[in-house]
Design an enzyme around this catalytic site. Structure first.
Site, mmCIF file in Angstrom:
data_model
loop_
_atom_site.group_PDB
_atom_site.id
_atom_site.type_symbol
_atom_site.label_atom_id
_atom_site.label_comp_id
_atom_site.label_asym_id
_atom_site.label_seq_id
_atom_site.Cartn_x
_atom_site.Cartn_y
_atom_site.Cartn_z
ATOM 1 N NE ARG A 150 -49.072 28.015 33.726
ATOM 2 C CZ ARG A 150 -48.046 27.181 33.530
ATOM 3 N NH1 ARG A 150 -48.178 25.893 33.871
ATOM 4 N NH2 ARG A 150 -46.904 27.598 33.029
ATOM 5 C CE1 TYR A 188 -31.466 45.896 37.388
ATOM 6 C CE2 TYR A 188 -29.461 45.356 36.181
ATOM 7 C CZ TYR A 188 -30.615 44.957 36.828
ATOM 8 O OH TYR A 188 -30.921 43.617 36.910
ATOM 9 C CD GLU A 348 -27.772 28.333 41.324
ATOM 10 O OE1 GLU A 348 -28.702 28.534 40.525
ATOM 11 O OE2 GLU A 348 -27.486 29.130 42.235
ATOM 12 C CG HIS A 351 -25.073 33.088 41.696
ATOM 13 N ND1 HIS A 351 -25.212 34.354 41.185
ATOM 14 C CD2 HIS A 351 -26.148 32.385 41.256
ATOM 15 C CE1 HIS A 351 -26.314 34.428 40.460
ATOM 16 N NE2 HIS A 351 -26.905 33.249 40.481
ATOM 17 C CD GLU A 375 -28.816 35.722 38.494
ATOM 18 O OE1 GLU A 375 -29.055 36.059 39.661
ATOM 19 O OE2 GLU A 375 -28.657 34.534 38.152
ATOM 20 C CD1 TRP A 449 -49.363 34.921 32.394
ATOM 21 C CD2 TRP A 449 -47.641 36.107 33.181
ATOM 22 N NE1 TRP A 449 -48.268 34.093 32.457
ATOM 23 C CE2 TRP A 449 -47.195 34.789 32.951
ATOM 24 C CE3 TRP A 449 -46.717 37.039 33.685
ATOM 25 C CZ2 TRP A 449 -45.885 34.373 33.193
ATOM 26 C CZ3 TRP A 449 -45.414 36.636 33.919
ATOM 27 C CH2 TRP A 449 -45.007 35.309 33.673
ATOM 28 N NE ARG A 453 -46.348 32.619 29.510
ATOM 29 C CZ ARG A 453 -45.588 31.537 29.531
ATOM 30 N NH1 ARG A 453 -44.320 31.627 29.181
ATOM 31 N NH2 ARG A 453 -46.091 30.368 29.895
ATOM 32 C CG HIS A 477 -37.436 34.043 39.500
ATOM 33 N ND1 HIS A 477 -37.560 32.773 38.947
ATOM 34 C CD2 HIS A 477 -36.113 34.250 39.646
ATOM 35 C CE1 HIS A 477 -36.360 32.251 38.789
ATOM 36 N NE2 HIS A 477 -35.462 33.119 39.205
ATOM 37 N NE ARG A 486 -31.910 39.696 39.950
ATOM 38 C CZ ARG A 486 -31.797 39.534 41.275
ATOM 39 N NH1 ARG A 486 -31.515 38.333 41.775
ATOM 40 N NH2 ARG A 486 -31.973 40.550 42.089
HETATM 41 O O1 KAW Z 1 -33.543 31.091 38.581
HETATM 42 C C1 KAW Z 1 -32.536 30.680 38.037
HETATM 43 C C2 KAW Z 1 -31.382 30.104 38.845
HETATM 44 C C3 KAW Z 1 -31.521 30.489 40.320
HETATM 45 C C4 KAW Z 1 -30.580 31.656 40.775
HETATM 46 O O2 KAW Z 1 -29.243 31.191 40.817
HETATM 47 O O3 KAW Z 1 -30.611 32.730 39.834
HETATM 48 C C5 KAW Z 1 -31.005 32.159 42.180
HETATM 49 C C6 KAW Z 1 -32.466 32.633 42.231
HETATM 50 C C7 KAW Z 1 -32.818 33.011 43.639
HETATM 51 C C8 KAW Z 1 -32.730 34.348 44.037
HETATM 52 C C9 KAW Z 1 -33.064 34.705 45.349
HETATM 53 C C10 KAW Z 1 -33.471 33.705 46.261
HETATM 54 C C11 KAW Z 1 -33.527 32.372 45.843
HETATM 55 C C12 KAW Z 1 -33.192 32.020 44.538
HETATM 56 N N1 KAW Z 1 -30.141 33.285 42.523
HETATM 57 C C13 KAW Z 1 -29.169 33.138 43.457
HETATM 58 O O4 KAW Z 1 -28.990 32.111 44.094
HETATM 59 C C14 KAW Z 1 -28.338 34.345 43.714
HETATM 60 C C15 KAW Z 1 -27.406 34.350 44.740
HETATM 61 C C16 KAW Z 1 -26.640 35.477 44.983
HETATM 62 C C17 KAW Z 1 -26.770 36.619 44.191
HETATM 63 C C18 KAW Z 1 -27.705 36.616 43.171
HETATM 64 C C19 KAW Z 1 -28.485 35.481 42.936
HETATM 65 N N2 KAW Z 1 -32.374 30.664 36.683
HETATM 66 C C20 KAW Z 1 -33.406 31.220 35.804
HETATM 67 C C21 KAW Z 1 -33.058 31.176 34.300
HETATM 68 C C22 KAW Z 1 -31.651 30.926 33.958
HETATM 69 C C23 KAW Z 1 -30.711 31.875 33.812
HETATM 70 N N3 KAW Z 1 -29.517 31.285 33.454
HETATM 71 C C24 KAW Z 1 -29.689 29.949 33.379
HETATM 72 C C25 KAW Z 1 -28.802 28.922 33.069
HETATM 73 C C26 KAW Z 1 -29.247 27.612 33.140
HETATM 74 C C27 KAW Z 1 -30.558 27.330 33.489
HETATM 75 C C28 KAW Z 1 -31.472 28.378 33.811
HETATM 76 C C29 KAW Z 1 -31.008 29.668 33.731
HETATM 77 C C30 KAW Z 1 -34.698 30.390 35.946
HETATM 78 O O5 KAW Z 1 -34.610 29.217 36.371
HETATM 79 O O6 KAW Z 1 -35.755 30.937 35.583
HETATM 80 ZN ZN ZN Z 2 -28.580 32.961 39.314
#
Ligand code: KAW
Ligand code: ZN
Length: 588
Positions: A150, A188, A348, A351, A375, A449, A453, A477, A486
């Protein structure tokens, strides 16, 4: 008048052609920056984002010339989306450049942060610190990494974040939105969205409280009561994850019946010498088994599936990339051979499959029906893949035990991923929405925050926090400005999708034993929903797949019902926590 409509049709054709050219050029420059963080690439990315925003501004002004009131609904929807340009609406070019620059700086701070435990030993989050959180049971070492992360990430971007908030709010106000949160929620297309997610959270709280109580009791046995505050909170650094967002990394301490086979297949993957590439091929096989589109050769040629070993700094947080040219689709993931990464790879690829299913749509419709849909795709597949039966079928679970105790252990493993996440998935944007609407001032960022939490998640900081800190910035994020509600929406939707797909696959028996592998009936229904992209309001594709018209926590609660019964018996009245954070003396 049809003259206007004809001209409008030509405008849409021009927009669609131009958008593919502009967006794919921008994606290429952004990809270069994300896979090689240098000053030069950052500057190129800032300029490319600026030019893309200005192009969208120009298109929006051209679209505004048309009187769309007489147009057919689809044409009206396309014009609406062309004019819905968000922060690109910022008219002052200097401010628009500053906004893009502030975002690029925060992203750089987050992705290049390292924690030095000794002068020479400086660890990045991925894979080193993450691995420590998964493996270490040394409370003091975890605490130092928790504070150090942090200090090196969030603490260094507080001022940048206040600048971002002001610029983003100024931008969306020119479109008539009250603030950035108002704009994000408008996506939404649901009047009651904020209330809907709030009532879903209330409905799910009792489930979370039962799981929290069981985990707290087991962790007290492991670390001793003295580490736990009297308020009932769980110290956030003991849950196997830097943000305490998912607790599956400490599942070996938490199995109700420890003498059953281990469900975390990480060791088996290592033993079988799994590679990142093989993890993605296993995921690809599942989508192909449903009759959906396999990953094209460009995916395998262009993706970055492992952290580069050549010293390059990259954004390791996983992401999926649509290059908007109908050809290039990539994943960028610093894949390690762990079950967590196995799950993320499916997430991934979900997506990417969505991109492939809607790639024929006009560019304005190449998005999720809503962001929760995007997601949920990969996670729905994971609900089948992570069943003991399926893991056994693909050779990752040597001994398959099917009895009540093994079943309870499996549901616990899934709850540590899915139920544990719910308050976290909910609270991040509760904090951000309150910041955007001016209810939380910079002088209260960290206090607000930790209020969320402690109250909603029942976790507390291992050391006292102050307004010198900026703990929201320690989560990807926030600096990367990616909305988070989301994921909460996805964790509810994915069980509604799972139930619908399991019905289509002819599954009988409890929902948590369903595996839709090889079901082209399920695949066809899923594909029909995905191929619509965002061409219709989300309730239409949703109803087509689930016969439901609203989000409902019922399928999620039905899935976990046997575990809840077990936990209620185990916990009795020994559950819950006081809402306020415990008093901690500052770090000595
Ligand atoms: O952040 C992510 C995975 C990354 C992502 O695939 O959602 C990614 C995030 C991102 C968005 C914008 C820019 C860079 C990264 N989203 C995408 O790649 C994406 C692509 C196209 C459309 C929508 C999202 N997962 C979350 C939590 C999570 C949700 N489902 C899961 C399953 C397994 C593990 C973790 C998670 C996290 O790590 O806090
Ligand atoms: Zn995602």
């Amino acid at each position: 008048s049809n003259v206007n409509e004809t001209a409008a049709g030509e405008f849409l054709d021009m927009y669609n052609t131009e958008a593919q050219r502009v967006f794919s050029a921008n994606a290429a420059v952004s990809w270069a920056f994300n896979t090689n963080i240098t000053d030069e690439n950052r500057q190129k990315s800032i300029q490319s984002d600026l030019q893309t925003d200005l192009w969208r501004q120009n298109m929006s002004h051209q679209a505004a010339v048309f009187n769309t009131s007489g147009f057919d609904p689809d044409m009206q929807r396309q014009f609406y989306k062309i004019k819905d340009i968000g922060t690109a609406a910022l008219e002052d070019v200097a401010k628009l450049e500053e906004l893009n620059s502030v975002l690029a700086q925060m992203s750089t701070i987050y992705s290049t942060a390292r924690v030095c435990l000794t002068k020479t030993d400086c660890l990045p989050l991925d894979p080193d610190i993450t691995r420590e959180f998964e493996k270490s049971r040394n409370e003091e070492r975890l605490r130092r990494l928790w504070v150090g992360w942090r200090d090196e990430s969030g603490k260094k971007m507080r001022q940048l974040y206040t600048q971002f908030v002001d610029l983003s709010n100024e931008a969306v106000k020119t479109l008539g939105y009250a603030d950035t949160g108002d704009y994000w929620r408008s996506k939404y297309e649901t009047e009651t969205f904020e209330q809907d997610v709030a009532s879903l959270f209330e409905e799910l709280k009792p489930f979370y409280t039962e799981l929290h109580a069981f985990v707290r009791r087991r962790l007290k046995a492991q670390y001793g009561d003295s580490v736990f505050p009297a308020s009932g909170h769980i110290p956030a650094h003991l849950l196997g994850n830097m943000w305490a967002q998912q607790w599956n990394s400490v599942q070996n301490l938490l199995m109700p019946y420890p003498d059953q086979p281990i469900l975390d297949v990480t060791a088996e993957m290592v033993k079988q010498e799994y590679t990142a590439e093989r993890i993605f091929h296993v995921a690809d096989d599942f989508f192909a088994s449903l009759g959906l589109t396999p990953m094209p050769q460009e995916f395998w040629n262009g993706s970055m599936l492992e952290k580069p070993q050549d010293g390059r700094e990259v954004v390791c947080h996983a992401s999926a990339w649509d290059f908007y040219n109908g050809i290039d689709f990539r994943v960028k993931q610093c894949t390690e051979v762990t079950m967590e990464h196995f799950s993320t790879a499916h997430h991934e690829m979900g997506h990417i499959e969505y991109f492939l299913q809607y790639k024929h749509q006009p560019v304005v419709y190449r998005g999720g029906a809503n962001a929760g849909f995007h997601e949920a795709v990969g996670d729905v597949i994971s609900l089948s893949v992570e069943t003991p039966k399926h893991l056994h079928d693909i050779g990752l679970l040597p001994t398959l035990v099917e009895n009540n105790e093994a079943d309870t252990n499996f549901l616990m493993a899934m709850a540590l991923q899915k139920i544990a996440f719910l308050p976290f998935g909910y609270l991040i944007d509760q904090w951000r929405w309150s910041v955007f609407r001016g209810q939380t001032h910079p002088s209260d960022y960290n206090k607000a925050w930790w209020k969320l939490r402690c109250e909603l998640q029942g976790v507390s900081p291992p050391v006292a926090r102050t307004e010198d800190d900026f703990d929201p910035g320690a989560k990807f994020h926030i600096p990367n400005n990616t909305p988070y509600i989301r994921y909460f929406v996805s964790f509810v939707l994915q069980f509604q999708f799972h139930k619908a797909l399991c019905d289509a696959a002819g599954h009988t028996g409890p929902l948590h034993t369903c595996d839709i592998f090889n079901s082209t009936e399920a695949g066809t229904k899923l594909g029909e929903m995905l191929s619509m992209g965002s061409s219709k309001v989300w309730t239409e594709p949703f109803q087509a797949l689930t016969n439901q018209t609203r989000m409902s926590a019922q399928p999620l609660m039905d899935y976990f019902q046997p575990l809840m019964t077990f936990l209620q018996k185990e916990n009795g009245q020994d559950k819950g926590w006081q809402p306020d954070c415990p008093n901690l003396d500052p770090i000595s």
